[in-house]
Write a protein that holds these residues in place. Structure first.
Motif, mmCIF file in Angstrom:
data_model
loop_
_atom_site.group_PDB
_atom_site.id
_atom_site.type_symbol
_atom_site.label_atom_id
_atom_site.label_comp_id
_atom_site.label_asym_id
_atom_site.label_seq_id
_atom_site.Cartn_x
_atom_site.Cartn_y
_atom_site.Cartn_z
ATOM 1 N N CYS A 227 6.802 9.867 -0.034
ATOM 2 C CA CYS A 227 5.788 10.230 -1.028
ATOM 3 C C CYS A 227 4.531 9.391 -0.829
ATOM 4 O O CYS A 227 4.611 8.164 -0.753
ATOM 5 C CB CYS A 227 6.313 10.010 -2.447
ATOM 6 S SG CYS A 227 7.687 11.099 -2.878
ATOM 7 N N PRO A 228 3.358 10.018 -0.747
ATOM 8 C CA PRO A 228 2.116 9.240 -0.599
ATOM 9 C C PRO A 228 1.766 8.502 -1.886
ATOM 10 O O PRO A 228 2.192 8.893 -2.981
ATOM 11 C CB PRO A 228 1.078 10.310 -0.269
ATOM 12 C CG PRO A 228 1.618 11.572 -0.892
ATOM 13 C CD PRO A 228 3.114 11.465 -0.799
ATOM 14 N N VAL A 229 0.980 7.422 -1.745
ATOM 15 C CA VAL A 229 0.629 6.580 -2.903
ATOM 16 C C VAL A 229 -0.864 6.251 -2.875
ATOM 17 O O VAL A 229 -1.509 6.343 -1.827
ATOM 18 C CB VAL A 229 1.439 5.260 -2.906
ATOM 19 C CG1 VAL A 229 2.927 5.543 -3.016
ATOM 20 C CG2 VAL A 229 1.120 4.418 -1.665
ATOM 21 N N PRO A 230 -1.431 5.843 -4.015
ATOM 22 C CA PRO A 230 -2.827 5.385 -4.013
ATOM 23 C C PRO A 230 -3.025 4.226 -3.042
ATOM 24 O O PRO A 230 -2.133 3.404 -2.831
ATOM 25 C CB PRO A 230 -3.046 4.934 -5.464
ATOM 26 C CG PRO A 230 -2.054 5.731 -6.260
ATOM 27 C CD PRO A 230 -0.851 5.876 -5.377
ATOM 28 N N SER A 231 -4.211 4.160 -2.457
ATOM 29 C CA SER A 231 -4.474 3.208 -1.378
ATOM 30 C C SER A 231 -4.444 1.758 -1.832
ATOM 31 O O SER A 231 -4.309 0.856 -0.994
ATOM 32 C CB SER A 231 -5.829 3.520 -0.736
ATOM 33 O OG SER A 231 -5.853 4.850 -0.270
ATOM 34 N N HIS A 232 -4.586 1.510 -3.135
ATOM 35 C CA HIS A 232 -4.594 0.130 -3.632
ATOM 36 C C HIS A 232 -3.245 -0.244 -4.265
ATOM 37 O O HIS A 232 -3.143 -1.237 -4.985
ATOM 38 C CB HIS A 232 -5.724 -0.066 -4.641
ATOM 39 C CG HIS A 232 -5.835 1.043 -5.639
ATOM 40 N ND1 HIS A 232 -4.935 1.217 -6.662
ATOM 41 C CD2 HIS A 232 -6.747 2.046 -5.742
ATOM 42 C CE1 HIS A 232 -5.284 2.275 -7.363
ATOM 43 N NE2 HIS A 232 -6.381 2.808 -6.823
ATOM 44 N N SER A 233 -2.199 0.531 -3.980
ATOM 45 C CA SER A 233 -0.898 0.269 -4.580
ATOM 46 C C SER A 233 -0.291 -1.045 -4.085
ATOM 47 O O SER A 233 -0.370 -1.369 -2.891
ATOM 48 C CB SER A 233 0.085 1.397 -4.228
ATOM 49 O OG SER A 233 -0.379 2.644 -4.699
ATOM 50 N N VAL A 234 0.306 -1.789 -4.989
ATOM 51 C CA VAL A 234 1.111 -2.948 -4.612
ATOM 52 C C VAL A 234 2.512 -2.422 -4.306
ATOM 53 O O VAL A 234 3.187 -1.864 -5.173
ATOM 54 C CB VAL A 234 1.148 -4.004 -5.730
ATOM 55 C CG1 VAL A 234 2.086 -5.149 -5.340
ATOM 56 C CG2 VAL A 234 -0.256 -4.529 -6.009
ATOM 57 N N LEU A 235 2.965 -2.599 -3.058
ATOM 58 C CA LEU A 235 4.204 -1.991 -2.602
ATOM 59 C C LEU A 235 5.429 -2.823 -2.930
ATOM 60 O O LEU A 235 6.538 -2.292 -3.016
ATOM 61 C CB LEU A 235 4.142 -1.751 -1.093
ATOM 62 C CG LEU A 235 2.960 -0.903 -0.600
ATOM 63 C CD1 LEU A 235 3.034 -0.741 0.904
ATOM 64 C CD2 LEU A 235 2.916 0.452 -1.293
ATOM 65 N N GLY A 236 5.223 -4.137 -3.079
ATOM 66 C CA GLY A 236 6.354 -5.016 -3.358
ATOM 67 C C GLY A 236 6.154 -6.366 -2.706
ATOM 68 O O GLY A 236 5.108 -6.641 -2.105
ATOM 69 N N PRO A 237 7.146 -7.251 -2.804
ATOM 70 C CA PRO A 237 7.027 -8.580 -2.214
ATOM 71 C C PRO A 237 7.295 -8.558 -0.710
ATOM 72 O O PRO A 237 7.913 -7.626 -0.179
ATOM 73 C CB PRO A 237 8.106 -9.377 -2.949
ATOM 74 C CG PRO A 237 9.151 -8.357 -3.283
ATOM 75 C CD PRO A 237 8.400 -7.083 -3.570
ATOM 76 N N ILE A 238 6.858 -9.579 -0.035
ATOM 77 C CA ILE A 238 7.039 -9.699 1.406
ATOM 78 C C ILE A 238 8.524 -9.817 1.746
ATOM 79 O O ILE A 238 9.336 -10.312 0.955
ATOM 80 C CB ILE A 238 6.243 -10.919 1.937
ATOM 81 C CG1 ILE A 238 6.069 -10.830 3.465
ATOM 82 C CG2 ILE A 238 6.907 -12.237 1.519
ATOM 83 C CD1 ILE A 238 5.023 -11.798 4.005
ATOM 84 N N SER A 239 8.893 -9.337 2.914
ATOM 85 C CA SER A 239 10.276 -9.412 3.376
ATOM 86 C C SER A 239 10.742 -10.860 3.481
ATOM 87 O O SER A 239 9.975 -11.735 3.895
ATOM 88 C CB SER A 239 10.384 -8.740 4.748
ATOM 89 O OG SER A 239 11.612 -9.054 5.374
ATOM 90 N N PRO A 240 12.005 -11.140 3.113
ATOM 91 C CA PRO A 240 12.535 -12.504 3.260
ATOM 92 C C PRO A 240 12.413 -13.050 4.677
ATOM 93 O O PRO A 240 12.367 -14.271 4.874
ATOM 94 C CB PRO A 240 14.008 -12.349 2.852
ATOM 95 C CG PRO A 240 14.042 -11.146 1.966
ATOM 96 C CD PRO A 240 12.980 -10.220 2.490
ATOM 97 N N TYR A 241 12.343 -12.177 5.658
ATOM 98 C CA TYR A 241 12.192 -12.607 7.057
ATOM 99 C C TYR A 241 11.018 -13.570 7.199
ATOM 100 O O TYR A 241 11.107 -14.600 7.885
ATOM 101 C CB TYR A 241 11.990 -11.377 7.949
ATOM 102 C CG TYR A 241 11.650 -11.686 9.391
ATOM 103 C CD1 TYR A 241 12.655 -11.867 10.336
ATOM 104 C CD2 TYR A 241 10.325 -11.791 9.814
ATOM 105 C CE1 TYR A 241 12.349 -12.149 11.660
ATOM 106 C CE2 TYR A 241 10.004 -12.066 11.125
ATOM 107 C CZ TYR A 241 11.018 -12.255 12.055
ATOM 108 O OH TYR A 241 10.702 -12.540 13.369
ATOM 109 N N TYR A 242 9.900 -13.258 6.550
ATOM 110 C CA TYR A 242 8.674 -14.058 6.715
ATOM 111 C C TYR A 242 8.743 -15.360 5.921
ATOM 112 O O TYR A 242 8.144 -16.362 6.319
ATOM 113 C CB TYR A 242 7.454 -13.224 6.307
ATOM 114 C CG TYR A 242 7.264 -12.035 7.206
ATOM 115 C CD1 TYR A 242 6.539 -12.135 8.377
ATOM 116 C CD2 TYR A 242 7.859 -10.813 6.894
ATOM 117 C CE1 TYR A 242 6.393 -11.046 9.219
ATOM 118 C CE2 TYR A 242 7.727 -9.722 7.735
ATOM 119 C CZ TYR A 242 6.991 -9.842 8.906
ATOM 120 O OH TYR A 242 6.874 -8.764 9.749
ATOM 121 N N SER A 243 9.448 -15.332 4.808
ATOM 122 C CA SER A 243 9.643 -16.574 4.050
ATOM 123 C C SER A 243 10.500 -17.549 4.848
ATOM 124 O O SER A 243 10.204 -18.756 4.929
ATOM 125 C CB SER A 243 10.298 -16.277 2.698
ATOM 126 O OG SER A 243 9.511 -15.393 1.939
#
Length: 434
Positions: free
Chosen positions: A243-259
């Motif tokens: 499903c497409p979303v507005p371009s300024h949508s906050v999608l969620g937190p960063i993947s634990p991989y990067y933490s």
């Protein structure tokens, strides 16, 4: 606590770029990875592969992932404090597409932090060399799509553009028709922008409205996929797009991989990525009624527009800043190379002489006008040099040098205005009393 900062990423054709800004919008870090130079093992030229038919142009998807690994390691080695990053977003080259193999979502979500990401994802793609914006191998798919929905203008009225060979719907249709088994093995199709966001999210990121409106698949008015366009391209396509979303949508937190690997805060937010052209409108902070022109090898005009009228020339995209409005995009192939040729012929190769000659002539050029197309133009579809005098008579021979220079400049900008107005842009009348 360290002062917050924000990351912006640009997955472009020839390089991956990153920039970090603080809360006052001051640049505190920037770096890049040049694909040809820094990743020579992929053997790209200008970041791409041009195939033997000279029409098919692709880029290796793992090159983009490895470039991300490389630039993050460079940041880490420099001592960059990832824990400061509160949010990140970015842009990707428009019209490129990525094809995730069935089962890849589990690998993406559970990538081990001990390994570079490209090693974990190397088996995740059903298409290893991805079609990008430079590809022009889908003429038959474009014709079929326009025919399926009732013609080029009707397609433009639905999706904002007539069928273009580089647009993702037509690229998907080509893959389905030539390699149906590859298509059936694909569980998700991303744009370069949503693919990049997926790498950070650790999940399939949705396509945003603005980049999605460059696919010949999205109903730009309702912001949903067009069933007739989807069905004309490939079966079961809506599920593969999400499903497409507005371009300024906050999608969620960063993947634990990067933490775990780099020390990002688990609270770092991923904002939807978009296409490079919509990102330019947002980055330049254009407002309603504004117009911007990029003068390059090709000239690009883009503008904020309230009530668009999609046409056979140019593109209407959903506005990345305001989902209720639109942006228009026009591309003119005869840009700087055309200006440089006239400079060389009429001003001894000097921009100073070119400018002096331009200043020596009156606005309007005493009715002399020219349209200069060394190569077949996109908007309009025309080629050749066309000169007209004040009596609207076509002049075959050259104008005087200073007249030629002004005719070129005024002709180019007059064309930009005319085609912008065709797409619904309203130029306000000059108020002489002001």
């Amino acid at each position: 606590m360290a002062a917050p900062c924000y990351l912006g990423w640009d997955f472009s054709t020839q390089q991956l770029k990153v920039i970090a800004i603080d809360e006052q919008l001051r640049v505190i870090y920037e770096d890049n990875v040049q694909f040809d130079k820094d990743l020579p093992e992929f053997k790209t030229q200008g970041g791409v592969y041009i195939h033997s038919d000279r029409l098919t142009v692709t880029s290796p998807v793992l090159m983009w992932v490895k470039a991300l690994d490389m630039i993050l390691e460079k940041m880490k080695s420099s001592g960059f404090n990832f824990s400061r990053v509160r949010a990140l977003s970015g842009a990707g080259q428009q019209h490129g597409s990525v094809y995730w193999k069935k089962g890849s979502i589990h690998i993406l979500k559970n990538a081990p932090s001990e390994l570079p990401l490209h090693q974990s994802l190397k088996g995740c793609f059903s298409v290893s060399n991805n079609p990008i914006w430079m590809d022009s191998s889908t003429a038959s798919q474009c014709s079929a799509l326009e025919k399926a929905v009732g013609g080029a203008q009707h397609l433009a009225s639905i999706t904002g553009s007539r069928a273009y060979e580089r647009f993702t719907g037509n690229q998907i249709a080509k893959i389905y028709s030539q390699n149906p088994e590859v298509y059936m093995e694909t569980e998700r199709i991303s744009l370069v922008s949503s693919f990049a966001a997926s790498l950070f999210l650790g999940d399939y990121a949705p396509i945003d409205y603005s980049d999605g409106s460059g696919m010949n698949l999205l109903q730009i008015w309702e912001k949903v996929w067009s069933v007739s366009c989807l069905d004309a391209c490939a079966p079961g396509l809506e599920e593969k797009l999400g499903c497409p979303v507005p371009s300024h949508s906050v999608l969620g937190p960063i993947s634990p991989y990067y933490s775990q690997r780099y020390g990002f805060s688990p609270d770092c937010k991923i904002v939807a990525f978009t296409g490079d052209n919509p990102a330019s409108l947002a980055g330049m902070r254009l407002q309603e009624g504004d117009i911007a022109i990029s003068l390059g090898t090709s000239d690009t005009l883009f503008l904020w527009i309230q009530e668009p009228t999609p046409a056979l020339e140019g593109h209407i995209l959903c506005n990345p800043v305001d989902s209720q409005t639109y942006m228009a995009l026009l591309c003119f192939k005869n840009g700087s190379l055309m200006r440089e040729r006239i400079r060389d012929n009429c001003a001894s190769g000097s921009w100073d002489e070119f400018s002096k000659a331009l200043s020596s002539t009156a606005a309007g050029n005493n009715g002399n006008l020219g349209f200069y197309f060394d190569v077949m133009e996109i908007t309009p579809e025309a080629v050749g040099i066309h000169r007209f005098n004040r009596d609207n008579q076509k002049v075959v021979s050259d104008f005087p040098k200073e007249v030629e220079i002004r005719a070129l400049i005024e002709g180019q900008f007059m064309a930009k205005r005319i085609h912008a107005e065709k797409l619904g842009y309203k130029v306000s009348k000059y108020d002489e009393k002001a």
